[in-house]
Design a protein around this motif. Structure first.
Motif, PDB file in Angstrom:
ATOM      1  N   GLU A 245     -12.218 -22.643 -15.151  1.00  0.00           N
ATOM      2  CA  GLU A 245     -12.566 -21.199 -14.358  1.00  0.00           C
ATOM      3  C   GLU A 245     -12.554 -21.399 -12.937  1.00  0.00           C
ATOM      4  O   GLU A 245     -11.929 -20.484 -12.303  1.00  0.00           O
ATOM      5  CB  GLU A 245     -13.726 -20.366 -15.043  1.00  0.00           C
ATOM      6  CG  GLU A 245     -13.305 -20.069 -16.618  1.00  0.00           C
ATOM      7  CD  GLU A 245     -14.747 -19.452 -17.227  1.00  0.00           C
ATOM      8  OE1 GLU A 245     -15.800 -19.321 -16.549  1.00  0.00           O
ATOM      9  OE2 GLU A 245     -14.681 -19.093 -18.437  1.00  0.00           O
ATOM     10  N   ARG A 246     -13.499 -22.318 -12.559  1.00  0.00           N
ATOM     11  CA  ARG A 246     -13.589 -22.373 -11.043  1.00  0.00           C
ATOM     12  C   ARG A 246     -12.404 -22.987 -10.316  1.00  0.00           C
ATOM     13  O   ARG A 246     -12.368 -22.876  -9.056  1.00  0.00           O
ATOM     14  CB  ARG A 246     -14.872 -23.077 -10.936  1.00  0.00           C
ATOM     15  CG  ARG A 246     -16.094 -22.322 -11.325  1.00  0.00           C
ATOM     16  CD  ARG A 246     -17.402 -23.050 -11.195  1.00  0.00           C
ATOM     17  NE  ARG A 246     -18.650 -22.516 -11.758  1.00  0.00           N
ATOM     18  CZ  ARG A 246     -19.947 -22.768 -11.639  1.00  0.00           C
ATOM     19  NH1 ARG A 246     -20.085 -23.976 -11.185  1.00  0.00           N
ATOM     20  NH2 ARG A 246     -20.707 -22.045 -12.227  1.00  0.00           N
ATOM     21  N   ALA A 247     -11.761 -23.829 -10.959  1.00  0.00           N
ATOM     22  CA  ALA A 247     -10.530 -24.693 -10.392  1.00  0.00           C
ATOM     23  C   ALA A 247      -9.095 -23.455 -10.354  1.00  0.00           C
ATOM     24  O   ALA A 247      -8.577 -23.773  -9.377  1.00  0.00           O
ATOM     25  CB  ALA A 247     -10.083 -25.876 -11.092  1.00  0.00           C
ATOM     26  N   PHE A 248      -9.305 -22.510 -11.227  1.00  0.00           N
ATOM     27  CA  PHE A 248      -8.294 -21.577 -11.111  1.00  0.00           C
ATOM     28  C   PHE A 248      -7.801 -20.963  -9.857  1.00  0.00           C
ATOM     29  O   PHE A 248      -6.709 -20.751  -9.474  1.00  0.00           O
ATOM     30  CB  PHE A 248      -8.363 -20.706 -12.123  1.00  0.00           C
ATOM     31  CG  PHE A 248      -7.261 -19.549 -12.247  1.00  0.00           C
ATOM     32  CD1 PHE A 248      -5.857 -19.984 -12.964  1.00  0.00           C
ATOM     33  CD2 PHE A 248      -7.177 -18.419 -11.652  1.00  0.00           C
ATOM     34  CE1 PHE A 248      -5.041 -19.096 -12.943  1.00  0.00           C
ATOM     35  CE2 PHE A 248      -6.215 -17.616 -11.914  1.00  0.00           C
ATOM     36  CZ  PHE A 248      -4.982 -17.863 -12.761  1.00  0.00           C
ATOM     37  N   ALA A 249      -8.996 -20.478  -9.037  1.00  0.00           N
ATOM     38  CA  ALA A 249      -8.663 -19.763  -7.905  1.00  0.00           C
ATOM     39  C   ALA A 249      -8.178 -20.594  -6.706  1.00  0.00           C
ATOM     40  O   ALA A 249      -7.050 -20.305  -6.033  1.00  0.00           O
ATOM     41  CB  ALA A 249     -10.213 -19.243  -7.420  1.00  0.00           C
ATOM     42  N   THR A 250      -8.663 -22.075  -6.998  1.00  0.00           N
ATOM     43  CA  THR A 250      -8.080 -22.805  -5.851  1.00  0.00           C
ATOM     44  C   THR A 250      -6.564 -23.154  -5.996  1.00  0.00           C
ATOM     45  O   THR A 250      -5.798 -23.334  -5.089  1.00  0.00           O
ATOM     46  CB  THR A 250      -8.745 -24.102  -5.978  1.00  0.00           C
ATOM     47  OG1 THR A 250     -10.221 -23.845  -5.664  1.00  0.00           O
ATOM     48  CG2 THR A 250      -8.097 -25.284  -4.712  1.00  0.00           C
TER      49      THR A 250
END
Length: 632
Positions: free
Chosen positions: A541-546
């Motif tokens: 979830e947190r890597a998706f934005a990057t």
């Protein structure tokens, strides 16, 4: 937490099946084939010719894999080259009884060996570009000055006719460059003429000036009109080239605009440069003649007598013979435009023709004397003429008139295209030409394939060695990305070039970057003390934005190449942009699907195989870091 609903797995399964299905045809190679296309602009190819070809092959004892109608050609595939050559001779004899005047072009070609059931599903291989298959490349310069000069010359005739019809006396009309100058002896007459010309010729900007005892009215072509004329000339030349290249039997020619005044012609599989130049550079002419309906002509049509003196026998598009006079009313040089449309009263399809001033005067005189008679429009190529259409004259004609009656919408479009594309709108010269041999093409294919294969293998070894099982998941996701990219290119029937292969290799390196970000984010969560299930969920979830940000910026660069590039640059950009889209799907959705399938149902998961998690020797506050070592 780390479980996918069934419908997501269904989407992944469908993507995998579709990817395999549409990638598969690219691995079967090519088989010898024979291609049949029309040799004459007035004859249109249709599926009715397929049974004739099949019958001729059956009588000769030749068995094709299939015979199918595709757009502007019919293709028959064979098992070996010997059968292909025999089939070419057989089909030529069956379709062209007179070899000196062939109706159909029968050419050797290559087709994919993929099974028929794949072809029925429209699963076809990518086309190979010039640099991979070999062939000839031309860069042609269109003489835009000649197009504008020709238009200015037509304006001179139009102005002369307009002023004569309105009884406005002038002191001379001349062309100066691309401007038209009209001289008058009286200002009042100039003012009267200026109002008329501004209304009838809106493409010209008029300016008056005194010139000694006379007055000058100068017409300058408006910038938007000049651009429209140049664009029209370029498009007409491209259309004409498409019609001519058909004769070469090229499966996928590339004929496209490059810049404002250049045309690129690429003919994969053609090695005879001289033949290609002869076809591309040939001229075609249009002529309008009256139809001979005398008793002698009717007897000649029935075979009861010879063709009358001063007349010739031709065939209409449906094969019906027709006798026309030798005297040419006007030629194609007088025809300035031909556009399809619909009659405002009957709503029937029609073709609107526009001729220059000289042609308009001739048409007016001839039509006035021949109302109720037929006028034939003939297209001549290589000294042989065909009747495009032979309409009945219904009334007095002028600069603009129409052809209508017994035409479908398709026939109206075809007739307008034939009339427009009979000859080049502006002269062209070949400023660059090069030939690429098939051996070099095969070498390029091998090198490109090896670069992709070795690049994929190197990435797979690194990922599996550094991230262990998560590296295996990343490698499988990368394989799906490659599979989907090739499948999409095949579905779009894209032409693969050497820069396209380079873009595929580059896509592999860029696509794995998303999985590296995800894996490192999962490691970071584990290092912070999160449980394995929580680390997997937070990592994705947190890597998706990057991942999204980096792919969007890269996609913007790719779209810029696509919008402003040309030729091979556009080919690179297409593969590059598609690769970014497929990598987003495979790196995020597919790799997580694999992780969820493997770890998602383990409620008491204690460790995951993601490689060595490096931790500081002493945690803040003096305590030793307590996160588990999740080394496999």
């Amino acid at each position: 937490m780390n479980r996918y609903p069934w419908w997501k797995y269904l989407i992944l399964g469908l993507a995998l099946v579709i990817g395999l299905l549409y990638t598969l045809p690219n691995f079967f190679g090519e088989a010898p084939a024979v291609q049949v296309s029309s040799a004459k602009a007035t004859i249109k190819l249709d599926a009715a010719l397929v049974p004739r070809i099949e019958s001729a092959l059956a009588q000769a004892g030749l068995k094709p894999d299939f015979v199918q109608f595709e757009g502007n050609s019919i293709k028959a595939r064979f098992a070996d080259t010997d059968t292909q050559i025999k089939a070419k001779d057989t089909i030529s004899k069956a379709l062209n009884p007179d070899p000196a005047n062939p109706t159909w072009i029968v050419a050797l070609n290559l087709l994919s060996r993929s099974p028929t059931w794949l072809a029925r599903l429209h699963a076809l291989p990518m086309y190979l570009g010039l640099d991979l298959r070999g062939g000839v490349h031309f860069l042609m310069q269109v003489d835009m000055k000649s197009a504008l000069t020709k238009k200015a010359e037509s304006f001179v005739g139009d102005i002369r006719s307009l002023l004569r019809d309105k009884n406005i006396r002038h002191a001379g009309i001349a062309r100066e460059g691309n401007d038209v100058v009209v001289r008058f002896r009286e200002r009042a007459v100039l003012t009267q003429a200026q109002g008329l010309l501004a209304d009838q010729l809106p493409d010209l900007q008029w300016a008056e000036a005194a010139d000694g005892s006379e007055f000058r009215l100068t017409g300058t072509l408006k910038p938007e009109a000049a651009r429209r004329i140049q664009d029209g000339a370029l498009k007409q030349n491209i259309t004409t080239l498409h019609n001519r290249v058909n004769e070469l039997g090229v499966a996928e020619p590339v004929i496209q605009q490059q810049g404002a005044d250049r045309i690129v012609v690429q003919l994969p599989g053609v090695q005879d440069t001289a033949k290609a130049k002869d076809i591309i550079g040939r001229t075609a002419t249009l002529e309008m003649r009256m139809v001979n309906t005398s008793t002698e002509a009717l007897d000649a049509l029935r075979g009861a007598g010879p063709v009358p003196f001063g007349s010739e026998r031709y065939l209409e598009r449906d094969g019906t013979p027709i006798i026309v006079f030798r005297q040419v009313i006007i030629s194609g040089d007088s025809l300035t435009d031909a556009q399809p449309g619909f009659d405002s009263q009957t709503q029937e399809p029609k073709v609107d023709l526009t001729v220059d001033a000289k042609g308009g005067r001739i048409m007016r005189d001839v039509s006035r004397e021949n109302i109720g008679k037929r006028m034939a429009i003939l297209l001549f190529e290589k000294g042989k003429g065909e009747v495009v259409t032979a309409p009945v004259i219904r009334g007095e004609l002028g600069n603009r008139f129409q052809i209508s009656g017994r035409m479908s919408t398709v026939e109206a479009n075809d007739t307008a295209l034939l009339l427009r594309a009979g000859s080049l709108a502006a002269p062209m010269e070949i400023i660059e030409e090069r030939t690429i041999g098939p051996t070099l093409g095969a070498e390029n294919i091998a090198k490109g394939f090896h670069s992709v294969a070795y690049g994929f293998a190197a990435i797979a070894v690194f990922m599996c060695g550094y991230y262990l099982l998560f590296g295996v998941f990343s490698t499988l996701a990368l394989a799906l990305n490659l599979l989907l990219l090739v499948a999409v290119l095949s579905m779009l029937q894209a032409t693969l070039t050497l820069p396209g292969i380079a873009a595929i290799a580059l896509t592999l390196g860029m696509a794995i970057d998303a999985n590296v970000l995800i894996n490192e984010r999962v490691r970071e969560e584990l290092r912070s003390g999160a449980s394995p299930q929580a680390a997997i969920s937070a990592g994705y979830e947190r890597a998706f934005a990057t991942i999204l940000d980096s792919n969007i910026t890269t996609l913007i660069a790719g779209l810029a190449l696509l919008a402003f590039g040309s030729g091979f640059v556009r080919g690179f950009a297409v593969v590059h942009c598609l690769g970014i889209l497929t990598s987003m799907f495979s790196a995020v959705m597919f790799s997580r699907g694999l992780v969820n399938l493997w770890y998602g149902r383990q409620k008491k998961l204690k460790s995951i195989s993601i490689g060595q998690i490096w931790k500081p020797a002493t945690a803040p506050g003096g305590a030793t870091g307590g996160t588990p070592d999740d080394k496999a």
